[in-house]
Design a protein around this motif. Sequence first.
Motif, short mmCIF file in Angstrom:
data_model
loop_
_atom_site.label_atom_id
_atom_site.label_comp_id
_atom_site.label_asym_id
_atom_site.label_seq_id
_atom_site.Cartn_x
_atom_site.Cartn_y
_atom_site.Cartn_z
N MET A 1 33.17 11.37 59.24
CA MET A 1 32.15 12.51 59.95
C MET A 1 33.65 13.62 59.99
O MET A 1 34.20 13.84 59.26
N ILE A 2 32.05 14.77 59.03
CA ILE A 2 32.12 16.16 59.02
C ILE A 2 32.11 17.48 59.79
O ILE A 2 30.77 16.92 60.94
N GLY A 3 33.16 17.84 60.07
CA GLY A 3 32.86 18.76 60.83
C GLY A 3 33.29 19.15 62.48
O GLY A 3 32.15 19.34 63.79
N VAL A 4 33.48 18.00 62.88
CA VAL A 4 34.56 17.94 64.42
C VAL A 4 34.71 19.66 64.29
O VAL A 4 36.31 19.35 63.68
N GLN A 5 34.74 20.07 65.98
CA GLN A 5 35.03 21.72 66.11
C GLN A 5 36.18 21.92 67.20
O GLN A 5 35.32 21.96 68.45
N TRP A 6 37.67 21.97 67.08
CA TRP A 6 37.74 22.79 68.23
C TRP A 6 37.69 24.37 68.35
O TRP A 6 38.26 25.06 67.61
N ILE A 7 37.84 25.03 69.82
CA ILE A 7 37.67 26.53 70.01
C ILE A 7 38.60 26.80 69.96
O ILE A 7 39.58 26.82 69.53
N LEU A 8 38.29 28.19 69.73
CA LEU A 8 39.59 29.24 70.28
C LEU A 8 40.20 29.13 68.64
O LEU A 8 41.89 29.11 68.16
N GLY A 9 39.65 29.29 66.93
CA GLY A 9 39.88 29.69 66.47
C GLY A 9 40.87 27.65 65.45
O GLY A 9 41.21 28.04 64.51
N LEU A 10 40.59 27.13 66.21
CA LEU A 10 40.73 25.77 65.47
C LEU A 10 40.10 25.17 65.30
O LEU A 10 38.64 24.69 65.73
N ARG A 124 41.00 19.03 76.27
CA ARG A 124 41.53 20.47 76.80
C ARG A 124 40.23 20.46 77.90
O ARG A 124 39.01 19.94 78.57
N GLY A 125 40.64 21.08 79.08
CA GLY A 125 39.63 21.28 80.28
C GLY A 125 40.45 21.45 81.33
O GLY A 125 41.55 22.49 81.32
N PRO A 126 39.94 21.87 82.22
CA PRO A 126 38.56 22.04 82.98
C PRO A 126 37.42 22.34 82.27
O PRO A 126 37.44 23.80 81.54
N SER A 127 36.14 22.02 83.05
CA SER A 127 35.07 23.50 82.58
C SER A 127 34.76 23.04 81.11
O SER A 127 33.94 23.87 80.68
N VAL A 128 35.29 21.62 80.01
CA VAL A 128 34.43 21.66 78.47
C VAL A 128 33.81 20.32 78.79
O VAL A 128 34.26 19.79 79.74
N THR A 129 33.25 19.84 77.99
CA THR A 129 32.19 19.49 77.79
C THR A 129 31.94 18.92 75.74
O THR A 129 32.02 19.53 75.47
N VAL A 130 31.14 17.74 75.83
CA VAL A 130 31.67 17.19 74.42
C VAL A 130 29.54 17.94 73.94
O VAL A 130 28.77 17.54 74.99
N LEU A 189 33.29 19.74 70.16
CA LEU A 189 34.16 20.32 72.35
C LEU A 189 33.34 22.07 72.38
O LEU A 189 33.23 22.72 71.31
N SER A 190 32.70 21.78 73.11
CA SER A 190 32.19 23.36 73.48
C SER A 190 33.16 24.47 74.14
O SER A 190 34.46 23.84 73.82
N SER A 191 32.65 25.08 74.20
CA SER A 191 33.71 25.83 74.64
C SER A 191 33.87 26.52 76.08
O SER A 191 33.53 25.22 76.40
N TYR A 192 34.92 27.46 76.60
CA TYR A 192 35.00 27.13 77.96
C TYR A 192 33.90 27.34 79.11
O TYR A 192 33.43 28.54 78.73
N LEU A 193 33.27 26.31 79.79
CA LEU A 193 32.13 26.65 80.67
C LEU A 193 32.81 27.58 82.06
O LEU A 193 32.86 26.87 82.42
N ARG A 199 35.81 18.47 84.63
CA ARG A 199 35.23 18.33 83.58
C ARG A 199 35.91 17.93 82.15
O ARG A 199 36.52 19.64 81.48
N TYR A 200 37.33 17.04 81.28
CA TYR A 200 37.85 18.00 80.42
C TYR A 200 36.88 16.85 79.12
O TYR A 200 36.37 15.85 79.56
N ALA A 201 36.81 17.06 77.84
CA ALA A 201 36.59 16.66 76.87
C ALA A 201 37.40 16.17 75.24
O ALA A 201 38.05 17.03 75.49
N GLY A 202 37.92 15.39 74.76
CA GLY A 202 38.08 15.04 73.29
C GLY A 202 38.12 14.95 72.69
O GLY A 202 36.96 14.30 72.47
N ILE A 203 39.15 15.09 71.35
CA ILE A 203 38.99 14.21 69.75
C ILE A 203 39.62 13.11 69.95
O ILE A 203 40.72 13.48 69.92
N CYS A 204 39.15 12.01 69.42
CA CYS A 204 40.23 10.89 68.61
C CYS A 204 40.23 10.79 67.50
O CYS A 204 38.90 10.48 66.85
#
Length: 214
Positions: A1-10, A124-130, A189-193, A199-204
């Motif tokens: 899988m390519i292109g999993v993105q975390w927010i906050l510049g990561l 991360r969260g709350p107020s984050v989703t996939v 992962l979305s930005s903070y909503l 609601r919490y969202a994460g990557i494994c």
Amino acid sequence: MIGVQWILGLIILFVCAKAGDADICSGSCCWLGPSVEVIGGGRATGVGWPEKFPTVEKCAKRCEEVADCKAFHYYGAKDTHASNAYTDCYLHKKGTLGTYLADGRDRYAGICTPDICSGSCCWRGPSVTVTGGGQATGVGWPEKFPTVEKCAKRCEEVADCKAFHYYGAKDTHASNAYTDCYLHKVGTLSSYLADERDRYAGICREAQYLIQYG
């Protein structure tokens, strides 16, 4: 899988093949090794270069304590190179993790993020989703778990689970989603909503990866 993105510049880019050694996570840091290095790094503000610590865990903990430390590399007990680097801990303000090298060095490299990590998962969260997700193979939609940690653990156990989102105890939405755990085979992962959902969202992670700070 390519292109999993975390927010906050990561940005995290995964290489699909499974690695021989999974990354290890503690607190907000995850690392790979041995024979991994930080690429494009740079000395964090006000730190020794190197500092000395008896374990990679202590080096990672030190990175968490330094305001602008985003990455680190560390030489372990089995490093017998002539440079005598054993216990050296280099703290970086930026950096990308390289792939495994064939250099025989007992060297570990990691990234520290603002997220919560356990095992091979960070969230991360709350107020984050996939966003852009999709149901992992053979799972309930949703499944029910009492904590986000249990949801993350379940994602680790499912072969093609790459991401998850989870509704916590404070979610009072009319949908009654509390304890719902959604396991995704893809996702970003979305930005903070501004929806005030618990609601919490994460990557494994299940593979070698590059992590780059923008």
